[in-house]
Design a protein around this motif. Structure first.
Motif, short mmCIF file in Angstrom:
data_model
loop_
_atom_site.label_atom_id
_atom_site.label_comp_id
_atom_site.label_asym_id
_atom_site.label_seq_id
_atom_site.Cartn_x
_atom_site.Cartn_y
_atom_site.Cartn_z
N HIS A 40 27.64 52.34 102.77
CA HIS A 40 27.70 53.36 101.72
C HIS A 40 26.74 54.51 102.05
CE1 HIS A 40 30.02 50.82 99.01
NE2 HIS A 40 29.20 49.83 99.28
N ALA A 78 42.51 40.25 99.74
CA ALA A 78 41.38 41.05 100.21
C ALA A 78 41.80 42.09 101.25
CB ALA A 78 40.31 40.13 100.78
N SER A 91 36.58 46.30 98.04
CA SER A 91 37.78 46.88 98.67
C SER A 91 38.19 46.14 99.94
CB SER A 91 37.57 48.37 98.96
OG SER A 91 36.43 48.56 99.77
N GLY A 92 37.30 45.25 100.44
CA GLY A 92 37.68 44.44 101.61
C GLY A 92 36.90 44.72 102.88
N LYS A 93 35.84 45.51 102.79
CA LYS A 93 35.10 45.92 104.00
C LYS A 93 34.50 44.72 104.74
CE LYS A 93 32.27 48.51 101.62
NZ LYS A 93 32.76 48.26 100.24
N SER A 94 33.81 43.85 104.03
CA SER A 94 33.17 42.71 104.69
C SER A 94 34.21 41.76 105.25
CB SER A 94 32.27 41.95 103.71
OG SER A 94 31.25 42.79 103.26
N THR A 95 35.28 41.56 104.49
CA THR A 95 36.36 40.69 104.97
C THR A 95 36.96 41.26 106.26
OG1 THR A 95 36.85 40.11 102.68
CG2 THR A 95 38.56 39.64 104.31
N THR A 136 43.26 36.22 95.66
CA THR A 136 42.72 37.56 95.87
C THR A 136 43.25 38.09 97.19
OG1 THR A 136 40.69 36.94 94.74
CG2 THR A 136 40.59 38.92 96.08
N TYR A 145 42.49 35.12 99.70
CA TYR A 145 41.64 34.00 99.28
C TYR A 145 42.31 33.31 98.11
CZ TYR A 145 37.89 36.31 101.93
OH TYR A 145 37.14 36.88 102.91
N PRO A 176 35.01 51.33 97.88
CA PRO A 176 34.25 50.74 96.79
C PRO A 176 33.99 49.26 96.99
CG PRO A 176 36.47 51.34 96.08
CD PRO A 176 36.33 51.83 97.46
N SER A 177 33.05 48.73 96.22
CA SER A 177 32.75 47.31 96.26
C SER A 177 34.02 46.50 95.98
CB SER A 177 31.68 47.02 95.20
OG SER A 177 31.38 45.67 95.21
N1 ATP Z 1 35.07 33.75 100.25
C1 ATP Z 1 35.75 34.38 99.30
N2 ATP Z 1 36.47 33.68 98.40
C2 ATP Z 1 37.19 34.31 97.45
N3 ATP Z 1 37.26 35.66 97.32
C3 ATP Z 1 36.56 36.39 98.19
C4 ATP Z 1 35.76 35.80 99.22
N4 ATP Z 1 35.17 36.80 99.94
C5 ATP Z 1 35.57 37.95 99.37
N5 ATP Z 1 36.40 37.71 98.32
C6 ATP Z 1 37.07 38.73 97.48
O1 ATP Z 1 37.82 39.58 98.36
C7 ATP Z 1 37.73 40.93 97.94
C8 ATP Z 1 37.12 41.76 99.07
O2 ATP Z 1 35.75 41.37 99.22
P1 ATP Z 1 34.80 42.02 100.34
O3 ATP Z 1 33.49 41.29 100.27
O4 ATP Z 1 35.52 42.02 101.62
O5 ATP Z 1 34.64 43.50 99.79
P2 ATP Z 1 33.58 44.63 100.18
O6 ATP Z 1 34.34 45.91 100.21
O7 ATP Z 1 32.85 44.22 101.40
O8 ATP Z 1 32.60 44.60 98.94
P3 ATP Z 1 31.01 45.00 98.86
O9 ATP Z 1 30.92 46.48 99.15
O10 ATP Z 1 30.66 44.66 97.45
O11 ATP Z 1 30.30 44.13 99.86
C9 ATP Z 1 36.89 40.94 96.66
O12 ATP Z 1 37.77 40.90 95.55
C10 ATP Z 1 36.10 39.65 96.76
O13 ATP Z 1 35.78 39.16 95.47
#
Ligand code: ATP
Length: 230
Positions: free
Chosen positions: A210, A34, A56-60, A32, A25, A53-54
């Motif tokens: 989690h 991701a 770490s990239g799971k949602s991405t 970032t 991103y 952990p929060s």
């Molecule tokens: N649309 C976006 N624009 C910029 N950065 C993003 C975007 N979406 C996610 N990120 C960044 O990418 C990284 C991975 O985010 P992601 O949401 O995939 O993590 P996650 O493991 O799902 O977190 P959580 O458990 O908090 O949901 C983080 O540093 C987040 O801030």
């Protein structure tokens, strides 16, 4: 029965193939990273937990697996079809047919009833299967709520209705991002039971969560850390 289903799960038909996924991103000078080269496979009948952990990239990762987002590098195939690096409309069409998506933000359209939400998911995939709709609502204990709108549902009912929509086309791949995040233990159980049953029907399931109950349900755990799978 459980024994027969367990055997079905062992036959190793690869449904999800995600190879070397990268997703960056950028905003101004900031970047970032991701996802930094994540490879993930899931077989028919397998439940894979993506943990980490929060941030770490799971949602991405899940968004890239379902074609909701397109990775900057790497390739995603679902049931033999490449879903990455295509125009959004093509990704959406493949997703409608092959992937069930259950995200915490919800996959229900507010002005439609629960039944109409399931119908819409089927129409988007070019199908209509009333029987399957009735079956899903029945199994999920939602038959009496078929005419309700999402705002009239409890948290547990919403999660189950979201699952009915995600399963409306018997997807090859089910992706769930914190599917039970807002549920208590009592309402988490039926949702997880149905996810397990869906896997036993040969769907590949990838869940980011989690929850310790989801961890117990999973056949395999992939840990993400700083955008890498460990
Ligand atoms: N649309 C976006 N624009 C910029 N950065 C993003 C975007 N979406 C996610 N990120 C960044 O990418 C990284 C991975 O985010 P992601 O949401 O995939 O993590 P996650 O493991 O799902 O977190 P959580 O458990 O908090 O949901 C983080 O540093 C987040 O801030």
């Amino acid at each position: 029965m459980a024994h027969r289903l367990r055997l079905l799960r062992l036959d190793g038909v690869v449904i999800l193939q995600a190879e070397e996924l990268y997703r960056f991103y950028r905003s101004g000078e900031e970047e970032t990273r991701a996802l930094r080269g994540v490879t993930l496979h899931a077989d028919a009948g397998e439940v894979v937990l993506v943990s980490g952990p929060s941030g770490s990239g799971k949602s991405t990762l899940l968004a890239c697996l379902g074609g909701l987002d397109d990775p900057d590098g790497g390739i995603v195939r679902v049931d033999g079809h490449r879903i990455s690096h295509r125009p959004e409309a093509e990704r959406a069409a493949l997703r409608a047919r092959l992937v069930g998506v259950l995200f915490q933000s919800g996959n229900l359209i507010e002005h439609l009833t629960v039944a109409a939400n399931v119908d819409l998911a089927q129409r988007l995939a070019g199908r209509r299967d009333r029987r399957l709709r009735e079956e899903l609502l029945d199994v999920l204990g939602l038959s009496a709520r078929a005419g309700a709108r999402p705002s009239q549902l409890s948290g547990g009912e919403s999660a189950r209705a979201g699952l009915a929509v995600a399963l409306a086309n018997r997807p090859a791949l089910l992706l769930a991002d914190e599917p039970t995040g807002e549920l208590d233990q009592h309402t988490e159980v039926p949702v997880l039971r149905l996810i397990r049953e869906q896997a036993d029907e040969r769907t590949a399931v990838v869940i980011a969560s989690h929850s310790s109950a989801v961890r117990r349900l999973a056949d395999r755990v992939v840990e993400l850390k700083d955008g890498r799978a460990t």
